[in-house]
Design a protein around this motif. Structure first.
Motif, PDB file in Angstrom:
ATOM      1  N   THR A  82      72.436  47.690  10.215  1.00 27.45           N
ATOM      2  CA  THR A  82      71.694  48.927  10.445  1.00 27.45           C
ATOM      3  C   THR A  82      72.466  49.808  11.425  1.00 27.45           C
ATOM      4  O   THR A  82      72.887  49.337  12.493  1.00 27.45           O
ATOM      5  N   THR A 102      65.479  55.196  -0.631  1.00 30.04           N
ATOM      6  CA  THR A 102      65.402  53.743  -0.698  1.00 30.04           C
ATOM      7  C   THR A 102      65.893  53.315  -2.079  1.00 30.04           C
ATOM      8  O   THR A 102      65.406  53.823  -3.101  1.00 30.04           O
ATOM      9  N   THR A 104      66.695  49.765  -4.214  1.00 27.39           N
ATOM     10  CA  THR A 104      66.508  48.310  -4.145  1.00 27.39           C
ATOM     11  C   THR A 104      67.015  47.628  -5.411  1.00 27.39           C
ATOM     12  O   THR A 104      66.728  48.067  -6.530  1.00 27.39           O
ATOM     13  N   GLU A 109      69.864  46.009  -0.967  1.00 29.11           N
ATOM     14  CA  GLU A 109      68.964  47.149  -0.833  1.00 29.11           C
ATOM     15  C   GLU A 109      69.494  48.091   0.248  1.00 29.11           C
ATOM     16  O   GLU A 109      70.198  47.659   1.177  1.00 29.11           O
ATOM     17  N   TYR A 110      69.163  49.365   0.093  1.00 32.38           N
ATOM     18  CA  TYR A 110      69.643  50.387   1.025  1.00 32.38           C
ATOM     19  C   TYR A 110      68.477  51.292   1.387  1.00 32.38           C
ATOM     20  O   TYR A 110      67.710  51.719   0.515  1.00 32.38           O
ATOM     21  N   HIS A 111      68.338  51.564   2.678  1.00 32.28           N
ATOM     22  CA  HIS A 111      67.286  52.458   3.168  1.00 32.28           C
ATOM     23  C   HIS A 111      67.892  53.460   4.138  1.00 32.28           C
ATOM     24  O   HIS A 111      68.797  53.121   4.913  1.00 32.28           O
ATOM     25  N   SER A 112      67.376  54.676   4.125  1.00 36.03           N
ATOM     26  CA  SER A 112      67.741  55.646   5.156  1.00 36.03           C
ATOM     27  C   SER A 112      66.490  56.394   5.601  1.00 36.03           C
ATOM     28  O   SER A 112      65.548  56.567   4.810  1.00 36.03           O
ATOM     29  N   SER A 113      66.485  56.825   6.853  1.00 32.86           N
ATOM     30  CA  SER A 113      65.369  57.620   7.368  1.00 32.86           C
ATOM     31  C   SER A 113      65.917  58.646   8.351  1.00 32.86           C
ATOM     32  O   SER A 113      66.925  58.404   9.035  1.00 32.86           O
ATOM     33  N   ARG A 125      70.312  54.186   8.923  1.00 32.11           N
ATOM     34  CA  ARG A 125      70.737  53.736   7.605  1.00 32.11           C
ATOM     35  C   ARG A 125      70.901  52.224   7.630  1.00 32.11           C
ATOM     36  O   ARG A 125      71.553  51.696   8.549  1.00 32.11           O
ATOM     37  N   THR A 126      70.332  51.555   6.638  1.00 30.80           N
ATOM     38  CA  THR A 126      70.347  50.089   6.597  1.00 30.80           C
ATOM     39  C   THR A 126      70.854  49.608   5.246  1.00 30.80           C
ATOM     40  O   THR A 126      70.424  50.104   4.190  1.00 30.80           O
ATOM     41  N   THR A 149      74.247  55.312  -2.303  1.00 33.91           N
ATOM     42  CA  THR A 149      74.564  55.158  -0.880  1.00 33.91           C
ATOM     43  C   THR A 149      75.610  56.187  -0.444  1.00 33.91           C
ATOM     44  O   THR A 149      75.526  56.740   0.662  1.00 33.91           O
ATOM     45  N   ASP A 152      74.025  59.623  -0.070  1.00 37.25           N
ATOM     46  CA  ASP A 152      73.268  59.719   1.174  1.00 37.25           C
ATOM     47  C   ASP A 152      74.201  59.956   2.360  1.00 37.25           C
ATOM     48  O   ASP A 152      73.900  60.736   3.262  1.00 37.25           O
TER      49      ASP A 152
END
Length: 411
Positions: A82, A102, A104, A109-113, A125-126, A149, A152
């Motif tokens: 992260t 997000t 998955t 999996e990839y997440h951003s906020s 970003r994870t 990814t 983003d």
């Protein structure tokens, strides 16, 4: 610490590195640091974009065309990474954040906020990798994940303010820093600030090899013709082989209607830099203004070869020269080439006007003029009175000129 920053792809300095406890294996290892980058953004500008200074995730490449039996796509050991960023923003800026995503899959999996907390932007970003590899036959699935990814990572923050911001530049700034700051101000068309910074450079080093020329340019942009002339003449004294000072000086002299001196300055620029992209074209246009049509032709022909982006305009100028030399077939050929290179309203209008004033192909002139009017009217279709832009106002002015051309043809 600078070496560490560069290793992450940054251009700045990382300080206050705060590592977590490597022996605490029951929880993720954490590393915090402060990041400083001079001139990260020109805060004298009212609008701009900020690229987020976050490290990249290193994911393998893949080929979607590989057959099902190709070798696996390898990720390495499972991991959970992260990146968090807290970026302090000046107050009273309006901010448009990137869009969080997000994505998955069973293998990752990839997440951003992205959010604002007061005057600070918080970005996170994870990437979680669950499997060490996947079959090569899943390349298309994986490439869709990878592209998401990467898209983003390319997102940026838009910032805007209605206030005129005057940045502070300490007296301790070095010459190189002042020159870079002046360049940023120029790029943002903040010419008064650029002038101030360049004068500070010259106060420290009166014979600076570039500053007089740059100062001449920013003075010209502000309409300070006499001061610009003096600065540019000084630049040519300091460096008689400057790669741009003569052509800028020529533009200033042209604006003062000192045509002989302007022509000499353009020719001097070409002597110093024979392949200068704009000097030949500018000289050709000056020669047309001076009705030296025969001399203009070779300059414009060279300009077309050297600067393809400006070729439509130069072809129109070439057509003007040939028309005034009585070589109508060559004039028409040049106008035709301009239309083939660009069907923009401005090109259509300029060709239409030149055909009409030379009484050439009036049917085509009318067709081009009508297309120019229609094209510019289309550009204005979505303009709103409550949100007019400078482009909208320029389009209105152009539309009036294009109607004038069409009226002249009918007359």
């Amino acid at each position: 610490m600078l070496t560490y920053a560069l290793g992450l792809g940054y251009r700045g300095e990382i300080t206050e590195i705060r590592p977590g406890d490597p022996n605490a294996t029951e929880k993720p290892f954490e590393l915090e640091y402060d990041f400083t980058r001079p001139e990260f953004f020109d805060w004298s500008s009212k609008t701009g974009r900020l690229d987020l200074p976050l490290p990249s995730f290193h994911l393998p490449e893949a080929d979607a065309d590989k057959e099902q039996s190709s070798k696996p796509i390898e990720f390495g050991p499972p991991s959970d990474i992260t990146y968090r960023l807290k970026l302090s923003l000046p107050p009273k800026y309006q901010t448009r954040l990137p869009v969080p995503i997000t994505v998955t899959r069973d293998y990752a999996e990839y997440h951003s906020s992205y959010k604002l907390e007061g005057d600070s932007l918080i970005a996170e970003r994870t990437l979680r990798v669950r499997q060490s590899e996947i079959p090569g036959g899943r390349a298309q699935d994986y490439l869709a994940f990878l592209n998401s990814t990467q898209a983003d990572a390319r997102q940026f923050v838009s910032v805007k303010t209605d206030l005129a911001v005057t940045p502070s530049f300490p007296d301790s700034m070095k010459l190189e820093e002042l020159m870079k700051a002046a360049g940023a101000a120029e790029d943002n068309e903040n010419y008064p600030l650029a002038e101030e910074l360049l004068k500070r450079v010259l106060a420290k080093e009166p014979k600076h090899k570039l500053a007089h020329g740059r100062l001449g340019y920013v003075l010209l942009q502000q309409g300070k013709i006499d001061d610009a002339t003096a600065a540019l003449r000084e630049q040519t004294k300091i460096n008689p082989f400057d790669d741009s000072a003569y052509k800028v000086l020529a533009q200033v002299l042209w604006a003062q209607k000192k045509y002989d001196e302007a022509e000499a300055a353009f020719r001097k620029q070409i002597e110093v830099t024979p392949l200068d992209e704009s000097a030949h074209g500018s000289l050709g246009r000056l020669l047309i203004d001076r009705r030296k049509y025969k001399e203009a032709v070779p300059e414009l022909e060279q300009a077309i070869s050297l600067d393809p982006d400006e070729a439509p305009g130069y072809e129109i100028n070439l057509g003007q020269a040939y028309a005034n030399l009585g070589q109508t077939s060559k004039a028409i050929e040049a106008f035709d080439r301009a239309i083939k290179l660009s069907h923009e309203p401005r090109t259509l209008n300029d060709v239409a006007y030149n055909l009409s004033v030379n009484n050439l192909q009036l049917d085509k002139a009318q067709q081009y003029a009508e297309e120019a009017v229609t094209g510019m009217a289309t550009n204005l279709r979505d303009a709103k009175l409550e949100h007019l832009t400078t482009d909208d106002l320029d389009h209105v002015k152009s539309l009036a000129a294009y109607w004038d051309t069409l009226g002249w043809i009918h007359f």
